[in-house]
Each structure stands twice: as C-alpha cells, then as structure tokens.
Design a protein around this motif. Sequence first.
Motif, short mmCIF file in Angstrom:
data_model
loop_
_atom_site.label_atom_id
_atom_site.label_comp_id
_atom_site.label_asym_id
_atom_site.label_seq_id
_atom_site.Cartn_x
_atom_site.Cartn_y
_atom_site.Cartn_z
N VAL A 80 0.84 -1.26 -0.03
CA VAL A 80 0.08 0.04 0.04
C VAL A 80 0.79 1.39 0.03
O VAL A 80 1.77 1.34 0.83
N LEU A 97 -3.38 7.07 -3.38
CA LEU A 97 -3.58 5.73 -2.85
C LEU A 97 -3.32 4.71 -4.02
O LEU A 97 -4.06 4.60 -4.92
N VAL A 114 -13.80 -1.93 -2.89
CA VAL A 114 -12.76 -1.49 -2.09
C VAL A 114 -13.37 -0.48 -1.36
O VAL A 114 -14.21 0.21 -1.70
N TYR A 116 -12.06 2.30 1.79
CA TYR A 116 -10.76 2.73 2.36
C TYR A 116 -11.32 4.02 3.38
O TYR A 116 -12.27 4.65 3.00
N THR A 117 -10.30 4.19 4.36
CA THR A 117 -10.57 5.27 5.23
C THR A 117 -9.30 6.00 5.32
O THR A 117 -8.28 5.46 5.51
N SER A 128 -14.33 8.12 5.03
CA SER A 128 -14.43 6.63 4.30
C SER A 128 -15.01 6.67 3.00
O SER A 128 -15.96 7.45 2.75
N VAL A 175 -4.15 5.27 7.19
CA VAL A 175 -5.04 4.74 6.00
C VAL A 175 -5.10 3.31 5.98
O VAL A 175 -4.35 2.38 6.18
N THR A 176 -6.43 2.95 5.91
CA THR A 176 -6.96 1.58 5.79
C THR A 176 -7.95 1.29 4.91
O THR A 176 -8.47 1.73 4.19
N VAL A 177 -7.30 0.05 4.23
CA VAL A 177 -7.85 -0.32 3.08
C VAL A 177 -8.53 -1.54 2.92
O VAL A 177 -7.68 -2.50 3.46
N GLU A 178 -9.74 -2.06 2.81
CA GLU A 178 -10.39 -3.26 2.77
C GLU A 178 -10.71 -3.68 1.29
O GLU A 178 -11.37 -2.92 0.47
N THR A 188 -7.61 -7.07 4.72
CA THR A 188 -7.43 -5.61 5.05
C THR A 188 -5.86 -5.10 5.16
O THR A 188 -5.01 -5.83 5.39
N THR A 190 -3.09 -1.47 5.66
CA THR A 190 -2.79 -0.23 6.37
C THR A 190 -1.52 0.43 5.97
O THR A 190 -0.55 -0.19 5.32
#
Length: 203
Positions: A80, A97, A114, A116-117, A128, A175-178, A188, A190
């Motif tokens: 990421v 991103l 996707v 993401y936050t 988000s 940053v968090t991405v699922e 997930t 980060t």
Amino acid sequence: MNQSRTTTHRITTRAGRTPVRTVLVALAAASTLLLSACSGSSSPSAGSAAAPAGGAQVVPVTSNPISNTATATTLTADNVMVENNTDASGATVNDHLQLDVHNTGTTPLSGFEVFYTFADPTSSSKESYYLKLPATFTVPAGGTQTVNFDNTGAPDHFAVNKFSLYYTSKSALDVTVEVSATGAAPVTATAKKDPGGSENAGG
C-alpha cells in the motif's frame, strides 16, 4: 456597403413572392436560433459538474457496504502506497492511494470492492470511501494487479475525491483499505501518510 444597400432596394416584389429583404432577415434569424440551440446542447447546464476521471462522482460513505462472507484465503493485498508513488516503470508519479492485490488461488478473481478510510488523529477527523470496481477488473490465478486511486482515467486507475482528507489535511494520516472479491475472504491493509499533504511528481 452603400452599393449593397442600393442593390437591395432596386429588387422589386412580384406577385406571390416574398420580398428578398424579408427572406434575408428570416434566414439571419433562423441561423441565430440554430447556433443558439447547438451551443446549448453542447454546453453543460448551469450548476452541472463533470464527472471525475474514472466515470463516477466520489463522495464519503457512512458505513462499509462490503458484506462478503466467503472464507477462502485466496486474496491478499499489500504494498500500500500513499506517497512517493512510482509507476510500473519506476518513474515518480503524483502521490495517491495505490496497492497490489494478489490471487493465490487456481481460478480468476472478479467482483472486486474496495472500502478505504483516511483518519487524521490530530483532529480526530475520519472519512471513508467505497468503490465497486468494474466487472472487467479481474486478477488471474496466481496473478497480481495494481489498483490506483488517482483520477487519471488510465486502466486500473479509479476516481477519487480531490477534496478528501487525503488532499486537504496537512496532518499525518492513518490509511486503512479493505478489499473484497467474489468467492474470497476480504482482506485489510494499512499505511501511514506523513504530514504535509499530497505532492505532485517532481514537486
């Protein structure tokens, strides 16, 4: 110009015909109306906004719409990047991103979503975003695809909100991405973004 007006006045009207001056005036009016109509049909109406590259307006969401209950561990996400980005050739590109998704299974993966936050611990702000990737986005068995969120409109590059915390906050961000795909358990990943906001290539 005077000679032109004199010539027009010398043309006489015969019975059953429309005066030339009247025809000329009518043609001029019709041309004006036609130009106005063409201009109106090609220009956006007041208050309209062009969609960003990627084909969709991007706005924050209040909850995560992903509801995938699959358990197969054939999807992974890593690498990421949220700054100091490079393209496939290694050239420096604008901060955005970016992440790699891998398919460790024996069949292609599709149906990607996707979520993401961006979280700003300094101000306790959080935003988000959710995007369902097009059906054409697939990852072959044993393959890897890079996903970019940067509004360039290039293949596998998707729309973003240019007014999100990512672009407007000068604070460090979490940053968090699922990532989810049909038939595979969601994963997930980060990353942390340093203070200072986003940067352009070479900036």
